[in-house]
Scaffold this active site. Structure first.
Site, PDB file in Angstrom:
ATOM      1  N   THR A  11       3.560  84.605 -90.782  1.00  0.00           N
ATOM      2  CA  THR A  11       3.891  84.626 -92.237  1.00  0.00           C
ATOM      3  C   THR A  11       5.180  85.376 -92.272  1.00  0.00           C
ATOM      4  OG1 THR A  11       1.756  84.936 -92.780  1.00  0.00           O
ATOM      5  CG2 THR A  11       3.129  86.085 -94.105  1.00  0.00           C
ATOM      6  N   LYS A  43      -0.573  81.632 -99.079  1.00  0.00           N
ATOM      7  CA  LYS A  43      -0.544  83.171 -98.749  1.00  0.00           C
ATOM      8  C   LYS A  43      -0.235  83.935 -99.948  1.00  0.00           C
ATOM      9  CE  LYS A  43       0.916  82.069 -94.274  1.00  0.00           C
ATOM     10  NZ  LYS A  43       1.950  82.094 -93.275  1.00  0.00           N
ATOM     11  N   GLY A  55       1.124  88.614-102.459  1.00  0.00           N
ATOM     12  CA  GLY A  55       1.232  87.705-101.250  1.00  0.00           C
ATOM     13  C   GLY A  55       0.783  88.451-100.082  1.00  0.00           C
ATOM     14  N   SER A 134       6.379  88.679 -90.129  1.00  0.00           N
ATOM     15  CA  SER A 134       7.256  88.710 -88.990  1.00  0.00           C
ATOM     16  C   SER A 134       8.546  88.174 -89.437  1.00  0.00           C
ATOM     17  CB  SER A 134       6.678  87.695 -87.700  1.00  0.00           C
ATOM     18  OG  SER A 134       6.369  86.391 -88.297  1.00  0.00           O
ATOM     19  N   ALA A 166      13.277  80.930 -91.927  1.00  0.00           N
ATOM     20  CA  ALA A 166      12.591  79.914 -90.966  1.00  0.00           C
ATOM     21  C   ALA A 166      13.623  79.352 -90.129  1.00  0.00           C
ATOM     22  CB  ALA A 166      12.059  78.827 -92.024  1.00  0.00           C
ATOM     23  N   CYS A 169      13.191  82.854 -87.523  1.00  0.00           N
ATOM     24  CA  CYS A 169      11.932  83.514 -86.913  1.00  0.00           C
ATOM     25  C   CYS A 169      10.801  82.307 -86.406  1.00  0.00           C
ATOM     26  CB  CYS A 169      11.041  84.144 -88.237  1.00  0.00           C
ATOM     27  SG  CYS A 169       9.386  84.701 -87.696  1.00  0.00           S
ATOM     28  N   THR A 172       7.730  81.552 -88.736  1.00  0.00           N
ATOM     29  CA  THR A 172       8.019  81.212 -90.223  1.00  0.00           C
ATOM     30  C   THR A 172       8.334  79.731 -90.018  1.00  0.00           C
ATOM     31  OG1 THR A 172       8.815  83.120 -90.584  1.00  0.00           O
ATOM     32  CG2 THR A 172       9.362  81.417 -92.193  1.00  0.00           C
TER      33      THR A 172
END
Length: 181
Positions: A11, A43, A55, A134, A166, A169, A172
């Protein structure tokens, strides 16, 4: 360092208020250890007659329980997001069963943004930007730069900042859902 072999580490959730709108976005990845189990998880939720966005990061079943309880608090306090956030956090921290929930929430309406946690935190940001999960720190840093140094609206800031997170991480992905008030 915690053993993350069997811990769900998914997430990135980001919320931005800018130019008279509020946008919240999240990626769709769910990860268990070093395996991506799902790519299109939702989410985000609209609550209280679509006037509140929420969220989550953390355990999905725990998040659903928290969404339901938060919406109940919104109903109880006639949509007063500040009061609902405080009352949920007090209950979350003191209730023996709720204390075990492993999730965090971002909740927002047109006036307020908050992070809620099981340790009793009700955090309102200085710069109208919040992020959890994260990839949250990456998304938050990107959103701060975009808000300060671009002419993008809230939804575009959320989308671009999630793309940056994204790219950095591993927990993600680029399957985003975005909601706007």
């Amino acid at each position: 360092m915690k053993n993350t072999k069997n811990k769900i580490l998914s997430t990135t959730v980001l919320c931005v208020r800018h130019k008279n709108s509020v946008a919240i976005g999240a990626d769709g990845q769910v990860t268990l250890g070093n395996t991506a189990l799902k790519h299109g998880a939702r989410k985000l939720r609209r609550l209280y007659n679509n006037k509140v966005l929420a969220g989550f990061a953390g355990s999905t079943s725990d998040a659903f329980s928290l969404f339901q309880r938060f919406e109940g608090k919104l109903e109880e306090y006639n949509g007063n997001i500040s009061r609902a956030a405080i009352e949920l956090s007090k209950e979350w921290r003191t209730d023996k069963i709720l204390r075990r929930l492993e999730a965090m929430l971002i909740v927002a309406n047109e006036e307020k943004l908050f992070i809620l946690s099981g340790s009793g935190d009700v955090i309102e940001p200085d710069e109208d930007i919040l992020a959890i999960g994260s990839g949250g720190p990456f998304a938050q840093a990107a959103a701060m730069a975009l808000k300060r140094y671009s002419d993008l609206d809230a939804k575009s800031i959320v989308e671009k900042a999630l793309e940056i997170a994204a790219d950095i991480c591993i927990y993600t992905n680029k399957h985003f859902s975005i909601e706007v008030l």
